[in-house]
Design a protein around this motif. Structure first.
Motif, mmCIF file in Angstrom:
data_model
loop_
_atom_site.group_PDB
_atom_site.id
_atom_site.type_symbol
_atom_site.label_atom_id
_atom_site.label_comp_id
_atom_site.label_asym_id
_atom_site.label_seq_id
_atom_site.Cartn_x
_atom_site.Cartn_y
_atom_site.Cartn_z
ATOM 1 N N ARG A 181 0.928 105.603 -135.930
ATOM 2 C CA ARG A 181 1.639 104.539 -135.217
ATOM 3 C C ARG A 181 2.212 103.528 -136.201
ATOM 4 O O ARG A 181 3.320 103.008 -136.008
ATOM 5 N N GLU A 182 1.466 103.259 -137.271
ATOM 6 C CA GLU A 182 1.956 102.331 -138.286
ATOM 7 C C GLU A 182 3.198 102.906 -138.968
ATOM 8 O O GLU A 182 4.187 102.187 -139.211
ATOM 9 N N ALA A 183 3.146 104.204 -139.273
ATOM 10 C CA ALA A 183 4.290 104.855 -139.919
ATOM 11 C C ALA A 183 5.514 104.833 -138.994
ATOM 12 O O ALA A 183 6.644 104.590 -139.444
ATOM 13 N N ALA A 184 5.293 105.062 -137.703
ATOM 14 C CA ALA A 184 6.387 105.039 -136.728
ATOM 15 C C ALA A 184 7.008 103.646 -136.666
ATOM 16 O O ALA A 184 8.236 103.502 -136.574
ATOM 17 N N ALA A 185 6.155 102.617 -136.724
ATOM 18 C CA ALA A 185 6.663 101.249 -136.668
ATOM 19 C C ALA A 185 7.501 100.918 -137.900
ATOM 20 O O ALA A 185 8.551 100.275 -137.803
ATOM 21 N N VAL A 186 7.057 101.388 -139.070
ATOM 22 C CA VAL A 186 7.804 101.147 -140.307
ATOM 23 C C VAL A 186 9.163 101.842 -140.239
ATOM 24 O O VAL A 186 10.203 101.262 -140.585
ATOM 25 N N LEU A 187 9.158 103.097 -139.781
ATOM 26 C CA LEU A 187 10.392 103.851 -139.678
ATOM 27 C C LEU A 187 11.342 103.202 -138.667
ATOM 28 O O LEU A 187 12.556 103.122 -138.887
ATOM 29 N N ALA A 188 10.784 102.718 -137.553
ATOM 30 C CA ALA A 188 11.607 102.043 -136.551
ATOM 31 C C ALA A 188 12.241 100.781 -137.125
ATOM 32 O O ALA A 188 13.404 100.469 -136.833
ATOM 33 N N ASP A 189 11.501 100.054 -137.960
ATOM 34 C CA ASP A 189 12.048 98.852 -138.592
ATOM 35 C C ASP A 189 13.222 99.191 -139.514
ATOM 36 O O ASP A 189 14.201 98.440 -139.600
ATOM 37 N N ILE A 190 13.122 100.340 -140.200
ATOM 38 C CA ILE A 190 14.211 100.754 -141.084
ATOM 39 C C ILE A 190 15.463 101.046 -140.272
ATOM 40 O O ILE A 190 16.559 100.566 -140.570
ATOM 41 N N TYR A 191 15.306 101.853 -139.200
ATOM 42 C CA TYR A 191 16.456 102.204 -138.361
ATOM 43 C C TYR A 191 17.035 100.989 -137.647
ATOM 44 O O TYR A 191 18.235 100.936 -137.367
ATOM 45 N N ALA A 192 16.189 99.995 -137.367
ATOM 46 C CA ALA A 192 16.637 98.813 -136.621
ATOM 47 C C ALA A 192 17.653 97.983 -137.397
ATOM 48 O O ALA A 192 18.316 97.113 -136.828
ATOM 49 N N ARG A 193 17.834 98.284 -138.684
ATOM 50 C CA ARG A 193 18.816 97.552 -139.475
ATOM 51 C C ARG A 193 20.239 97.902 -139.065
ATOM 52 O O ARG A 193 21.157 97.120 -139.328
ATOM 53 N N TRP A 194 20.432 99.078 -138.457
ATOM 54 C CA TRP A 194 21.781 99.428 -137.994
ATOM 55 C C TRP A 194 21.804 100.045 -136.588
ATOM 56 O O TRP A 194 22.863 100.264 -136.030
ATOM 57 N N VAL A 195 20.623 100.284 -136.006
ATOM 58 C CA VAL A 195 20.536 100.804 -134.639
ATOM 59 C C VAL A 195 19.888 99.749 -133.750
ATOM 60 O O VAL A 195 18.838 99.208 -134.111
ATOM 61 N N PRO A 196 20.496 99.421 -132.614
ATOM 62 C CA PRO A 196 19.877 98.436 -131.714
ATOM 63 C C PRO A 196 18.448 98.839 -131.372
ATOM 64 O O PRO A 196 18.167 100.004 -131.075
#
Length: 292
Positions: free
Chosen positions: A4-19
């Motif tokens: 879950r922590e890894a998923a959150a980190v990855l989501a934060d990366i994508y959130a830089r250009w994906v809503p």
């Protein structure tokens, strides 16, 4: 927890250009199954409209009118309801077969059988189209030159992986046809490589590929002296050709087998072409012949 922590980190990366609201996080199995199911559902939809095209050919209904009406239903929508000689692309078949394998591994035989039928229907459509070509050309294509328009699995790409063109072309070569393929994006070497791979283990068919196949640099060259045009890919440029000039260069009677139902059939008939298209009422009698 670490997942879950890894998923959150990855989501934060994508959130830089994906809503953020478009980012979905889920558990591992749900993620894997979503990937398989997405392509399986798409392939199922493509096979469904192709299955309906066979019913249209048997009844005289128009597959384009049926698809248009289905697409007006808000529960279904209009996307991916275009008839074809069979779907292609490596992802669809690979993911369906993965889902079939997974289902059987989990002892879900009925589920595996269900998804396998999508593949079976796709193979049936390829055979049905190739059979219709032979049947309409007086039950033989031996020694006849056929201009094949398109080899890629869809327009806009040079990708030929799992293209329906391989099955259709091999069937026609096996029946003795002389094929001349034209595709604006697929190189000659790729056409030969794909067909030889598809004929692996069949020495006689491989010999026919070497002796009965050519790849043209233009549609005009492919059609010179040809008995028929076979449309396998829906390239936009195929709609721009001077078909009257192509007709004049062909052997008569000159046929058009429109596997994508995209050409102006009425205009082609006025020029003198015999037009056969999947799921179209004015050619339905030509498509009724059952396949083995």
């Amino acid at each position: 927890a670490r997942g879950r922590e890894a998923a959150a980190v990855l989501a934060d990366i994508y959130a830089r250009w994906v809503p953020r609201e478009r980012i979905i996080t889920t558990d591992l199995w749900s993620s894997e199954l979503t990937k398989l199911a997405t392509n399986a559902f798409l392939a199922q939809r493509l096979s469904s409209i192709n299955a309906m095209s066979a019913v249209c050919d048997a009844t005289g209904a128009d597959i384009d009118e049926v698809a248009h009406a289905i697409g007006r239903d808000s529960r279904l929508g209009p996307s991916f309801l275009k008839v074809s000689p069979g779907f292609g692309g490596v992802a669809l078949q690979k993911d369906i077969l993965s889902l079939v394998y997974l289902s059987y591994s989990l002892k879900l035989k009925e589920v595996g059988d269900y998804w396998m039928r999508v593949i079976d229907m796709n193979n049936y459509q390829k055979r049905r189209f190739a059979t219709a070509i032979v049947h309409n050309m007086f039950d033989t294509v031996t020694g006849k030159r056929l201009a094949v328009f398109g080899f890629a699995f869809k327009k806009g790409t040079s990708d030929t992986r799992e293209t329906c063109a391989v099955s259709v072309c091999l069937g026609l070569l096996d029946d003795g046809a002389q094929l001349c393929v034209y595709d604006p994006k697929v190189p000659e070497a790729q056409v030969f490589e794909d067909l030889r791979h598809g004929a692996e283990g069949n020495d006689r068919l491989r010999e026919r590929i070497d002796s009965q196949l050519c790849v043209s640099k233009s549609a005009k060259d492919a059609c010179a002296g040809a008995h028929a045009i076979v449309v396998l890919t829906d390239w936009d440029e195929f709609l721009t050709y001077d078909y009257a000039a192509l007709y004049a260069s062909m052997t008569k009677p000159a046929f058009v087998f429109d596997g994508r139902a995209v050409l102006p059939h009425a205009e082609l008939r006025k020029m003198g072409f015999v037009v056969v298209a999947i799921g179209k009422p004015d050619t339905a009698p030509y498509m009724k012949r059952p396949t083995a």
